[in-house]
Design an enzyme around this catalytic site. Structure first.
Site, short mmCIF file in Angstrom:
data_model
loop_
_atom_site.label_atom_id
_atom_site.label_comp_id
_atom_site.label_asym_id
_atom_site.label_seq_id
_atom_site.Cartn_x
_atom_site.Cartn_y
_atom_site.Cartn_z
NE ARG A 183 -68.67 -16.51 84.65
CZ ARG A 183 -69.61 -17.15 85.34
NH1 ARG A 183 -70.81 -16.64 85.42
NH2 ARG A 183 -69.35 -18.27 85.95
NE ARG B 156 -63.47 -1.71 81.69
CZ ARG B 156 -63.69 -1.31 82.92
NH1 ARG B 156 -62.73 -1.44 83.84
NH2 ARG B 156 -64.85 -0.81 83.28
CG ASN C 84 -54.99 1.47 71.63
OD1 ASN C 84 -56.17 1.80 71.71
ND2 ASN C 84 -54.07 1.94 72.45
CG ASP D 271 -51.19 2.55 75.98
OD1 ASP D 271 -52.05 2.09 75.22
OD2 ASP D 271 -51.45 3.27 76.95
CG HIS E 41 -52.03 6.01 73.70
ND1 HIS E 41 -52.79 5.71 74.81
CD2 HIS E 41 -51.00 6.77 74.14
CE1 HIS E 41 -52.22 6.25 75.88
NE2 HIS E 41 -51.14 6.89 75.50
CG ASP F 64 -47.37 -5.86 73.31
OD1 ASP F 64 -48.00 -5.18 74.15
OD2 ASP F 64 -46.15 -5.73 73.10
CG LEU G 255 -58.52 -6.30 75.43
CD1 LEU G 255 -58.64 -5.97 73.94
CD2 LEU G 255 -59.79 -6.97 75.93
C1 GAR Z 1 -59.20 8.92 71.83
O1 GAR Z 1 -58.57 10.17 71.91
C2 GAR Z 1 -58.19 7.81 72.02
O2 GAR Z 1 -56.92 8.15 71.58
C3 GAR Z 1 -58.22 7.64 73.51
O3 GAR Z 1 -59.56 7.78 73.87
C4 GAR Z 1 -60.17 8.70 72.97
C5 GAR Z 1 -61.48 8.12 72.51
O4 GAR Z 1 -62.22 9.07 71.81
N1 GAR Z 1 -57.67 6.39 73.89
C6 GAR Z 1 -56.95 6.19 74.99
O5 GAR Z 1 -56.70 7.07 75.78
C7 GAR Z 1 -56.46 4.78 75.17
N2 GAR Z 1 -55.48 4.71 76.20
P1 GAR Z 1 -63.52 8.67 71.01
O6 GAR Z 1 -64.37 7.80 71.94
O7 GAR Z 1 -64.21 9.97 70.74
O8 GAR Z 1 -63.10 7.95 69.78
#
Ligand code: GAR
Length: 196
Positions: free
Chosen positions: A64, A88, A102, A140, A104, A136, A90
């Site tokens: 939901r 999260r 995304n 990651d 990462h 996808d 998806l």
């Molecule tokens: C970023 O460093 C991003 O790469 C990471 O969260 C941080 C968000 O920073 N993402 C992940 O780890 C996804 N697995 P922000 O809120 O300051 O943009």
């Protein structure tokens, strides 16, 4: 070429969202920001710019929650959905409905998951980095669009290393979005090329 409609999903501080909001000549507009956390600073950053910002909290019913999130994203009719610190996973229905990218904090496929910076330091790598990739249905896993290395220093902590990675992210993510908005991103299976 019409300006692209961008929707950003963010769970946290939203510095990557801010980099997109501050980017020049992006060729698109952030038309909506969504979060799974009502307290996410990212929502305030959007509201400060007059951009609609909505939290959709994950409750007991995950299906939901995702349906509601999906509906709110669809309200904005996006050309591109950008996960900028959205923590999260998806489902396949979501990630195949729109192009989703995304950012990462590792050189994927090394160190997927929610603790990439800590995991890289624990492993003792000398070079870490940042990846922007298509999303996808696996975590990651999608095709890499852009990557940049970040050297690990002997006295790095997760905070110091992540701070240098963020500086790279704030350049790399807008550059990928700019290329997408200019229709310069070509994808052939796992292989992605950005045309000059
Ligand atoms: C970023 O460093 C991003 O790469 C990471 O969260 C941080 C968000 O920073 N993402 C992940 O780890 C996804 N697995 P922000 O809120 O300051 O943009």
């Amino acid at each position: 070429m019409h300006r692209k409609r961008l929707v950003v999903l963010a769970s946290g501080t939203g510095t990557n969202l801010q980099a997109l909001l501050d980017a020049r000549d992006l060729g698109g507009d952030v038309v909506g920001v969504l979060s799974d956390r009502p307290a996410a600073l990212a929502l305030d950053r959007a509201r400060d710019r007059g951009i609609p910002a909505t939290a959709v909290e994950l409750g007991a019913d995950r299906a939901r929650w995702e349906a509601e999130l999906c509906a709110r994203v669809a309200d904005h009719a996006p050309d591109l959905v950008i996960l900028a610190g959205f923590m999260r996973v998806l489902s396949v229905g979501f990630v195949h409905r729109w192009p989703v990218i995304n950012v990462h904090p590792s050189l994927l496929p090394a160190f997927p998951g929610a603790h990439a910076v800590e995991d890289a330091l624990a492993w003792g790598v000398k070079v870490a980095g940042v990846t922007v990739h298509f999303v996808d249905e696996l975590v990651d896993n999608g095709p890499v669009i852009a990557q940049e290395a970040v050297d690990v220093l002997d006295d790095d902590t997760p905070a110091t290393l992540h701070a240098r990675m963020r500086r790279v992210e704030h350049r790399l993510l807008p550059s990928v979005v700019r290329a997408f908005c200019a229709d310069r991103v070509d994808r052939d299976g796992r292989h992605v090329r950005i045309r000059p």
